[in-house]
Design a protein around this motif. Structure first.
Motif, PDB file in Angstrom:
ATOM      1  N   THR A   1       0.871  -1.178   0.000  1.00 26.55           N
ATOM      2  CA  THR A   1       0.000   0.000   0.000  1.00 26.55           C
ATOM      3  C   THR A   1       0.903   1.222   0.000  1.00 26.55           C
ATOM      4  N   LEU A   2       0.759   2.048  -1.039  1.00 25.06           N
ATOM      5  CA  LEU A   2       1.520   3.296  -1.158  1.00 25.06           C
ATOM      6  C   LEU A   2       0.636   4.455  -0.734  1.00 25.06           C
ATOM      7  N   LEU A   3       1.168   5.323   0.118  1.00 26.29           N
ATOM      8  CA  LEU A   3       0.450   6.507   0.573  1.00 26.29           C
ATOM      9  C   LEU A   3       1.277   7.734   0.234  1.00 26.29           C
ATOM     10  N   THR A   4       0.800   8.500  -0.744  1.00 20.98           N
ATOM     11  CA  THR A   4       1.476   9.727  -1.166  1.00 20.98           C
ATOM     12  C   THR A   4       0.488  10.872  -0.970  1.00 20.98           C
TER      13      THR A   4
ATOM     14  N   GLY B   1       9.147  10.961   0.844  1.00 14.74           N
ATOM     15  CA  GLY B   1       8.060  11.093   1.815  1.00 14.74           C
ATOM     16  C   GLY B   1       6.923  10.106   1.617  1.00 14.74           C
ATOM     17  N   THR B   2       6.890   9.420   0.471  1.00 13.52           N
ATOM     18  CA  THR B   2       5.858   8.408   0.250  1.00 13.52           C
ATOM     19  C   THR B   2       5.998   7.337   1.318  1.00 13.52           C
ATOM     20  N   LYS B   3       4.890   6.953   1.914  1.00 15.70           N
ATOM     21  CA  LYS B   3       4.874   5.885   2.906  1.00 15.70           C
ATOM     22  C   LYS B   3       4.408   4.614   2.210  1.00 15.70           C
ATOM     23  N   ALA B   4       4.968   3.490   2.625  1.00 11.46           N
ATOM     24  CA  ALA B   4       4.587   2.208   2.047  1.00 11.46           C
ATOM     25  C   ALA B   4       4.469   1.181   3.159  1.00 11.46           C
TER      26      ALA B   4
END
Length: 128
Positions: free
Chosen positions: A77-80, A107-110
């Motif tokens: 799951t990528l959260l940008t 800064g993208t969270k994965a």
């Protein structure tokens, strides 16, 4: 008096051992990226995420050695910012991989849920 000195010495030795045990763990391998990605350790397994706009790769190392990913899978799951993207990673050679169009950058969270040998593990990353 000698008994008290002996007990004090034993206490110091045990306290020093307990302090050392609380230190960071020491392995024969390092947790440095080998493929230009971000590395996290979960349960003695290193996960290295390489996230690019057209390909996502996840390398697994067990105690510093490449893990067999031939029967592994992962859901990433990528959260940008406010955007969320789900990606399925499949075995490709020595890594898990997906190709496509991905919104990744600093800064993208994965969050990866990786299943190896029927056992799931969760690894969290922040892309640099």
């Amino acid at each position: 008096m000698k008994t008290q000195a002996f007990l004090a010495s034993i206490t110091l030795v045990l306290a020093g051992s307990a302090f050392a045990a609380g230190d960071k763990h020491h392995h024969a391998h390092e947790h440095k990226p080998l493929h230009g990605g971000v590395v996290v350790e979960v349960k003695d397994m290193d996960y290295e995420l390489v996230a690019k706009p057209t390909v996502i790769q996840l390398y697994l190392r067990d105690h510093g050695k490449p893990a067999d990913v031939s029967k592994a899978s992962a859901k990433l799951t990528l959260l940008t910012g406010t955007e969320k993207q789900e990606v399925e990673l499949k075995p490709v050679g020595d890594k898990l991989e997906a190709s496509g169009s991905f919104k990744v950058g600093p800064g993208t969270k994965a969050v990866a849920v990786v299943t190896v040998g029927g056992k799931p593990a969760t690894a969290r990353f922040t892309v640099k």
